[in-house]
Scaffold this motif. Structure first.
Motif, PDB file in Angstrom:
ATOM      1  N   TRP A  82     -15.504 -44.118  68.877  1.00  7.93           N
ATOM      2  CA  TRP A  82     -16.221 -44.638  67.629  1.00  7.93           C
ATOM      3  C   TRP A  82     -14.930 -45.310  66.840  1.00  7.93           C
ATOM      4  O   TRP A  82     -14.452 -44.607  66.098  1.00  7.93           O
ATOM      5  CB  TRP A  82     -16.905 -43.345  66.822  1.00  7.93           C
ATOM      6  CG  TRP A  82     -17.963 -42.817  67.343  1.00  7.93           C
ATOM      7  CD1 TRP A  82     -18.358 -41.903  68.134  1.00  7.93           C
ATOM      8  CD2 TRP A  82     -19.132 -43.809  67.338  1.00  7.93           C
ATOM      9  NE1 TRP A  82     -19.674 -41.999  68.527  1.00  7.93           N
ATOM     10  CE2 TRP A  82     -20.279 -42.952  68.036  1.00  7.93           C
ATOM     11  CE3 TRP A  82     -19.719 -44.838  66.969  1.00  7.93           C
ATOM     12  CZ2 TRP A  82     -21.547 -43.245  68.322  1.00  7.93           C
ATOM     13  CZ3 TRP A  82     -21.138 -45.268  66.965  1.00  7.93           C
ATOM     14  CH2 TRP A  82     -22.021 -44.593  67.827  1.00  7.93           C
ATOM     15  N   VAL A 140     -18.102 -48.312  64.049  1.00  5.34           N
ATOM     16  CA  VAL A 140     -18.690 -47.362  63.163  1.00  5.34           C
ATOM     17  C   VAL A 140     -19.490 -48.614  62.172  1.00  5.34           C
ATOM     18  O   VAL A 140     -20.609 -48.428  61.487  1.00  5.34           O
ATOM     19  CB  VAL A 140     -17.939 -46.488  62.335  1.00  5.34           C
ATOM     20  CG1 VAL A 140     -18.585 -45.765  61.240  1.00  5.34           C
ATOM     21  CG2 VAL A 140     -17.532 -45.441  63.230  1.00  5.34           C
ATOM     22  N   LYS A 151     -23.700 -39.412  65.454  1.00  2.00           N
ATOM     23  CA  LYS A 151     -22.765 -40.176  64.380  1.00  2.00           C
ATOM     24  C   LYS A 151     -23.385 -40.605  63.047  1.00  2.00           C
ATOM     25  O   LYS A 151     -22.802 -40.181  62.146  1.00  2.00           O
ATOM     26  CB  LYS A 151     -22.327 -41.377  65.193  1.00  2.00           C
ATOM     27  CG  LYS A 151     -21.073 -41.987  64.446  1.00  2.00           C
ATOM     28  CD  LYS A 151     -20.070 -41.238  64.483  1.00  2.00           C
ATOM     29  CE  LYS A 151     -18.701 -41.911  63.778  1.00  2.00           C
ATOM     30  NZ  LYS A 151     -17.652 -41.061  63.795  1.00  2.00           N
ATOM     31  N   ARG A 210     -23.372 -37.233  60.833  1.00  2.00           N
ATOM     32  CA  ARG A 210     -22.340 -36.964  60.516  1.00  2.00           C
ATOM     33  C   ARG A 210     -21.685 -37.880  59.410  1.00  2.00           C
ATOM     34  O   ARG A 210     -20.920 -37.304  58.452  1.00  2.00           O
ATOM     35  CB  ARG A 210     -21.306 -36.964  61.705  1.00  2.00           C
ATOM     36  CG  ARG A 210     -21.455 -35.759  62.686  1.00  2.00           C
ATOM     37  CD  ARG A 210     -20.532 -35.794  63.781  1.00  2.00           C
ATOM     38  NE  ARG A 210     -20.143 -36.862  64.625  1.00  2.00           N
ATOM     39  CZ  ARG A 210     -20.883 -37.063  65.751  1.00  2.00           C
ATOM     40  NH1 ARG A 210     -21.651 -36.101  66.065  1.00  2.00           N
ATOM     41  NH2 ARG A 210     -20.799 -38.121  66.417  1.00  2.00           N
TER      42      ARG A 210
END
Length: 175
Positions: free
Chosen positions: A8, A13, A44, A47
């Motif tokens: 990532w 991202v 992800k 998060r």
């Protein structure tokens, strides 16, 4: 699974954020990013705190237009107003008439001698009468049946046939 070197990164991202905000599905984002699974994209997203987003893509095309929604709600309201009123229950069904329990056969009461423990003999009825904690406590004292501790009257009470006991329990449960 992830290939070596495809983690990532900041660029990935940023792409994830942009595709997610555009309303792309997690599967499509995973395919565009390459090297990650749909579940990795969902993890992800959570998060990063990106759970809320505008829906777009195919999902927006399948949504019902507002005019159709109004028509459906109107149709439901019309059907609800045309439904018949439920019938009110005015009275309950009466309880069934169970046969009255058979009255026990009249039993001739034995004449009790009313003896104390000191006067009680082997041939006398040992049926207790009264409260054992009081001085007035006595035993029947009438002539007992040979081999039994009770007189005829008290033996009929003490030794009921099993079928009769079951019937008495059934009758008592209906009361």
């Amino acid at each position: 699974m992830m290939e070596a070197g495809l983690g990532w990164t900041d660029d990935r991202v940023a792409l994830l954020r942009r595709l997610w905000e555009d309303g792309q599905s997690a599967s499509k984002i995973a395919a565009q990013l390459g090297g990650v699974t749909r579940n990795a994209v969902i993890g992800k997203v959570h998060r990063l705190g990106l759970a809320g987003r505008a829906r777009g893509g195919e999902e927006a095309a399948t949504a019902v237009p507002p005019s159709k929604t109004v028509e459906i709600e109107t149709a439901i309201a019309v059907v609800e107003t045309q439904a018949p009123e439920p019938v009110a229950i005015l009275a309950h069904r009466p309880a069934p008439d169970f046969p009255a329990p058979a009255a026990p056969a009249p039993v001739a009461l034995a004449v009790s001698e009313r003896v104390t423990i000191m006067d009680l003999r082997e041939s006398m009825c040992r049926w207790p009468l009264g409260d054992p904690t009081t001085p007035e406590f006595r035993f029947c004292g009438a002539r007992s049946i040979t081999g039994l501790p009770y007189c005829t009257h008290h033996a009929e009470i003490a030794y009921q046939p099993a079928a009769e006991r079951k019937r008495d329990r059934r009758v008592a449960s209906f009361r």
